[in-house]
Write an enzyme that holds these catalytic residues in place. Structure first.
Site, PDB file in Angstrom:
ATOM      1  N   ARG A  47      43.557  27.860  29.577  1.00 15.20           N
ATOM      2  CA  ARG A  47      42.990  29.150  29.950  1.00 15.20           C
ATOM      3  C   ARG A  47      43.693  30.374  30.429  1.00 15.20           C
ATOM      4  NH1 ARG A  47      42.537  32.851  33.961  1.00 15.20           N
ATOM      5  NH2 ARG A  47      42.724  31.164  35.433  1.00 15.20           N
ATOM      6  N   ASP A  48      44.457  30.048  31.678  1.00 15.04           N
ATOM      7  CA  ASP A  48      45.075  31.190  32.178  1.00 15.04           C
ATOM      8  C   ASP A  48      46.540  31.340  31.290  1.00 15.04           C
ATOM      9  OD1 ASP A  48      46.043  32.902  34.044  1.00 15.04           O
ATOM     10  OD2 ASP A  48      46.100  31.848  35.619  1.00 15.04           O
ATOM     11  N   HIS A  60      47.241  28.732  43.390  1.00 15.88           N
ATOM     12  CA  HIS A  60      47.277  29.059  42.067  1.00 15.88           C
ATOM     13  C   HIS A  60      48.537  30.040  42.114  1.00 15.88           C
ATOM     14  CE1 HIS A  60      45.274  30.162  38.071  1.00 15.88           C
ATOM     15  NE2 HIS A  60      45.908  31.183  38.402  1.00 15.88           N
ATOM     16  N   HIS A  84      51.584  31.960  40.347  1.00 12.02           N
ATOM     17  CA  HIS A  84      52.368  32.482  39.248  1.00 12.02           C
ATOM     18  C   HIS A  84      53.769  32.567  39.793  1.00 12.02           C
ATOM     19  CE1 HIS A  84      49.044  33.457  36.398  1.00 12.02           C
ATOM     20  NE2 HIS A  84      48.230  33.407  37.365  1.00 12.02           N
ATOM     21  N   CYS A 142      48.917  37.371  33.171  1.00 13.68           N
ATOM     22  CA  CYS A 142      47.506  37.760  33.238  1.00 13.68           C
ATOM     23  C   CYS A 142      47.474  39.111  32.521  1.00 13.68           C
ATOM     24  CB  CYS A 142      47.504  38.221  34.982  1.00 13.68           C
ATOM     25  SG  CYS A 142      45.679  38.913  35.517  1.00 13.68           S
ATOM     26  N   ASN A 165      51.681  30.797  35.215  1.00 12.45           N
ATOM     27  CA  ASN A 165      51.528  29.876  36.320  1.00 12.45           C
ATOM     28  C   ASN A 165      52.793  29.051  36.346  1.00 12.45           C
ATOM     29  OD1 ASN A 165      48.703  30.017  34.847  1.00 12.45           O
ATOM     30  ND2 ASN A 165      48.378  29.910  37.136  1.00 12.45           N
TER      31      ASN A 165
HETATM   32  P1  HMG Z   1      31.815  45.646  31.746  1.00 17.25           P
HETATM   33  O1  HMG Z   1      32.080  46.309  30.625  1.00 17.25           O
HETATM   34  O2  HMG Z   1      31.782  46.024  33.034  1.00 17.25           O
HETATM   35  O3  HMG Z   1      30.347  44.469  31.451  1.00 17.25           O
HETATM   36  O4  HMG Z   1      32.630  44.154  31.878  1.00 17.25           O
HETATM   37  P2  HMG Z   1      28.881  45.079  30.968  1.00 17.25           P
HETATM   38  O5  HMG Z   1      28.100  44.100  31.714  1.00 17.25           O
HETATM   39  O6  HMG Z   1      28.701  46.683  31.074  1.00 17.25           O
HETATM   40  O7  HMG Z   1      28.906  44.791  29.449  1.00 17.25           O
HETATM   41  C1  HMG Z   1      29.822  45.494  28.386  1.00 17.25           C
HETATM   42  C2  HMG Z   1      29.911  44.610  27.347  1.00 17.25           C
HETATM   43  O8  HMG Z   1      30.532  43.505  27.558  1.00 17.25           O
HETATM   44  C3  HMG Z   1      28.524  44.372  26.422  1.00 17.25           C
HETATM   45  O9  HMG Z   1      28.925  44.245  25.021  1.00 17.25           O
HETATM   46  C4  HMG Z   1      28.427  42.910  27.168  1.00 17.25           C
HETATM   47  O10 HMG Z   1      27.348  41.921  26.336  1.00 17.25           O
HETATM   48  C5  HMG Z   1      29.594  42.237  27.076  1.00 17.25           C
HETATM   49  P3  HMG Z   1      28.596  45.370  24.057  1.00 17.25           P
HETATM   50  O11 HMG Z   1      26.913  45.700  24.410  1.00 17.25           O
HETATM   51  O12 HMG Z   1      29.450  46.524  24.349  1.00 17.25           O
HETATM   52  O13 HMG Z   1      28.693  44.970  23.005  1.00 17.25           O
HETATM   53  N1  HMG Z   1      29.910  41.142  28.015  1.00 17.25           N
HETATM   54  C6  HMG Z   1      30.134  39.931  27.612  1.00 17.25           C
HETATM   55  N2  HMG Z   1      30.323  39.326  26.678  1.00 17.25           N
HETATM   56  C7  HMG Z   1      30.626  37.829  26.531  1.00 17.25           C
HETATM   57  N3  HMG Z   1      30.550  37.222  27.638  1.00 17.25           N
HETATM   58  C8  HMG Z   1      30.419  37.931  28.843  1.00 17.25           C
HETATM   59  C9  HMG Z   1      29.993  39.304  28.858  1.00 17.25           C
HETATM   60  N4  HMG Z   1      29.523  39.900  30.036  1.00 17.25           N
HETATM   61  C10 HMG Z   1      29.576  41.357  29.484  1.00 17.25           C
HETATM   62  N5  HMG Z   1      30.405  37.090  29.962  1.00 17.25           N
HETATM   63  C11 HMG Z   1      33.130  42.017  32.500  1.00 17.25           C
HETATM   64  C12 HMG Z   1      32.502  43.302  33.031  1.00 17.25           C
HETATM   65  C13 HMG Z   1      33.269  40.958  33.565  1.00 17.25           C
HETATM   66  C14 HMG Z   1      32.378  41.447  31.524  1.00 17.25           C
HETATM   67  C15 HMG Z   1      34.632  42.221  31.919  1.00 17.25           C
HETATM   68  O14 HMG Z   1      35.372  43.068  32.817  1.00 17.25           O
HETATM   69  C16 HMG Z   1      35.304  40.844  31.331  1.00 17.25           C
HETATM   70  O15 HMG Z   1      35.184  40.163  30.793  1.00 17.25           O
HETATM   71  N6  HMG Z   1      36.553  40.891  32.203  1.00 17.25           N
HETATM   72  C17 HMG Z   1      37.371  39.935  31.875  1.00 17.25           C
HETATM   73  C18 HMG Z   1      38.352  39.246  33.011  1.00 17.25           C
HETATM   74  C19 HMG Z   1      39.121  38.215  32.693  1.00 17.25           C
HETATM   75  O16 HMG Z   1      38.808  37.322  31.952  1.00 17.25           O
HETATM   76  N7  HMG Z   1      40.309  38.193  33.347  1.00 17.25           N
HETATM   77  C20 HMG Z   1      41.224  37.221  33.145  1.00 17.25           C
HETATM   78  C21 HMG Z   1      40.787  35.937  33.918  1.00 17.25           C
HETATM   79  S1  HMG Z   1      41.152  36.177  35.810  1.00 17.25           S
HETATM   80  C22 HMG Z   1      42.625  35.626  36.037  1.00 17.25           C
HETATM   81  O17 HMG Z   1      43.441  35.436  35.143  1.00 17.25           O
HETATM   82  C23 HMG Z   1      43.074  35.198  37.426  1.00 17.25           C
HETATM   83  C24 HMG Z   1      42.940  34.025  38.035  1.00 17.25           C
HETATM   84  O18 HMG Z   1      43.996  33.372  37.106  1.00 17.25           O
HETATM   85  C25 HMG Z   1      43.672  33.749  39.346  1.00 17.25           C
HETATM   86  C26 HMG Z   1      44.738  34.489  39.453  1.00 17.25           C
HETATM   87  O19 HMG Z   1      46.140  34.148  38.934  1.00 17.25           O
HETATM   88  O20 HMG Z   1      45.040  35.457  40.424  1.00 17.25           O
HETATM   89  C27 HMG Z   1      41.716  33.375  37.960  1.00 17.25           C
HETATM   90 MG    MG Z   2      46.104  33.109  37.190  1.00 23.48          MG
END
Ligand code: HMG
Ligand code: MG
Length: 303
Positions: A15-16, A207, A209, A240, A249
């Site tokens: 995933r990450d 967690h 990096h 990220c 990571n």
């Molecule tokens: P948004 O644009 O504000 O959402 O995004 P929305 O509710 O307005 O929806 C917009 C569009 O997204 C719509 O589609 C929805 O259907 C779709 P459209 O009508 O434009 O075709 N949508 C989705 N599609 C699939 N699955 C869903 C979903 N939700 C809405 N669940 C949202 C808000 C949260 C969805 C967006 O910002 C997003 O997906 N962000 C992804 C962030 C991400 O994955 N980041 C990486 C992971 S976090 C990380 O890596 C940190 C971590 O490792 C810890 C660390 O290291 O710190 C965990």
């Molecule tokens: Mg991470």
């Protein structure tokens, strides 16, 4: 100093790691990677994300990945879920373990999930409630616990506030993310101590990096405080998408080598794990970020 006798490693490479690799990895390769990691002894492997594929295309088709895994067995396959739409998809795919993810930095929260910290916690509330009602395990992430790419220093009290909120939502485990790998051991220790005043140490994970090469030192500081859950990524894959320039990571191989040397059990076969790492970096056309994997390949030492 009381070190844990055993540590749970949460492998986040599929995933990450893969969410930030330039080369898109096929569903078949994602499944093969996960199964190989399990064969090397990993018992918790983060298998993907149910986020918007427009935001993170690398994690599209996570349902197809889960379809090929034994979700009812001993091995856990958590997936990231940002909202109810993601929970619908995760439950539809049979996920039993989900993770919600917040940040200790307002700017990072906006860039990562397009809302403020407070809005994110409100968005997670119904997700957590339904997950608990349906018997799913729930993990919470806090990003930017030791620094933010947009705001710089982050106060430990801000981390503790978000960790406490996730705990109150019912997260059984809270993973503290040094998203951009800027932390150093004394700061990491102070941050964990501040968080542990709000959330029991036994429910905390780290967690880290490895952008500045500090992750192992910071992990050791966490172990010395009694933390026994460590997130890591085979071959140090990833980064990220919303923290430009950040490394992946800490490499799982490096963590396992350190823990082996300290007599702390992980249940992981290091040689087999290193082989899995060699396979995925070959496929991605990049070098491994794991020092241990490099040393084992060069047969340095007698390990
Ligand atoms: P948004 O644009 O504000 O959402 O995004 P929305 O509710 O307005 O929806 C917009 C569009 O997204 C719509 O589609 C929805 O259907 C779709 P459209 O009508 O434009 O075709 N949508 C989705 N599609 C699939 N699955 C869903 C979903 N939700 C809405 N669940 C949202 C808000 C949260 C969805 C967006 O910002 C997003 O997906 N962000 C992804 C962030 C991400 O994955 N980041 C990486 C992971 S976090 C990380 O890596 C940190 C971590 O490792 C810890 C660390 O290291 O710190 C965990
Ligand atoms: Mg991470």
């Amino acid at each position: 100093m009381s070190l844990p006798a055993a540590v749970k490693i949460v492998e986040v490479g599929p995933r990450d790691g893969l969410q930030n690799e330039a080369v898109a990895v096929s569903v078949a390769s994602r499944i093969a990677l996960i199964k190989d990691l399990v064969a090397a002894g990993l018992k918790t492997v983060e298998a993907g994300s149910f986020v918007s594929p427009k935001w993170v295309p690398q994690m599209a088709d996570t349902a197809a990945v889960l379809a090929d895994l034994d979700l009812g067995g001993d091995v856990r396959y958590p997936v990231l879920v940002p909202n109810l739409q993601g929970l619908d998809a995760a439950e539809g795919a049979g996920a039993k373990d989900i993770a919600i993810f917040a940040a200790a930095s307002e700017s990072f929260s906006r860039r990562n999930i397009n809302c403020s910290i407070a809005e994110s916690l409100e968005r997670f509330r119904p997700v957590a409630e339904r997950a608990r009602k349906n018997g799913l395990t729930l993990r919470g992430y806090v990003s930017c616990v030791l620094g933010c790419p947009y705001e710089g220093e982050i106060a430990p009290s801000a981390v503790a506030r978000v960790a406490r909120a996730l705990h109150d939502l019912g997260c059984a485990e809270i993973s503290l993310g040094d998203t951009i790998g800027t932390g150093t051991p004394a700061k990491a220790k102070a941050m964990i101590e501040t968080v542990a005043a709000q959330v029991p140490m036994a429910q905390l994970a780290v967690h880290y990096h490895d952008t500045y090469g500090q992750a192992l030192a910071n992990i050791l500081a966490a172990l010395e405080l009694g933390i026994a859950v460590i997130d890591s990524s085979v071959a140090g894959l990833g980064g990220c998408p919303y923290a430009k320039g950040a490394s992946g990571n800490v490499a799982t191989e490096d963590v396992v080598y350190m823990l082996n040397g300290m007599g702390i059990a992980t249940g992981i076969d290091l040689d087999r794990l290193a082989e899995v790492g060699r396979g995925i970096v070959r496929e991605l056309g990049r070098a491994s970020a794991s020092k241990t994997a490099q040393a084992l390949s060069a047969k340095i030492g007698n390990n």
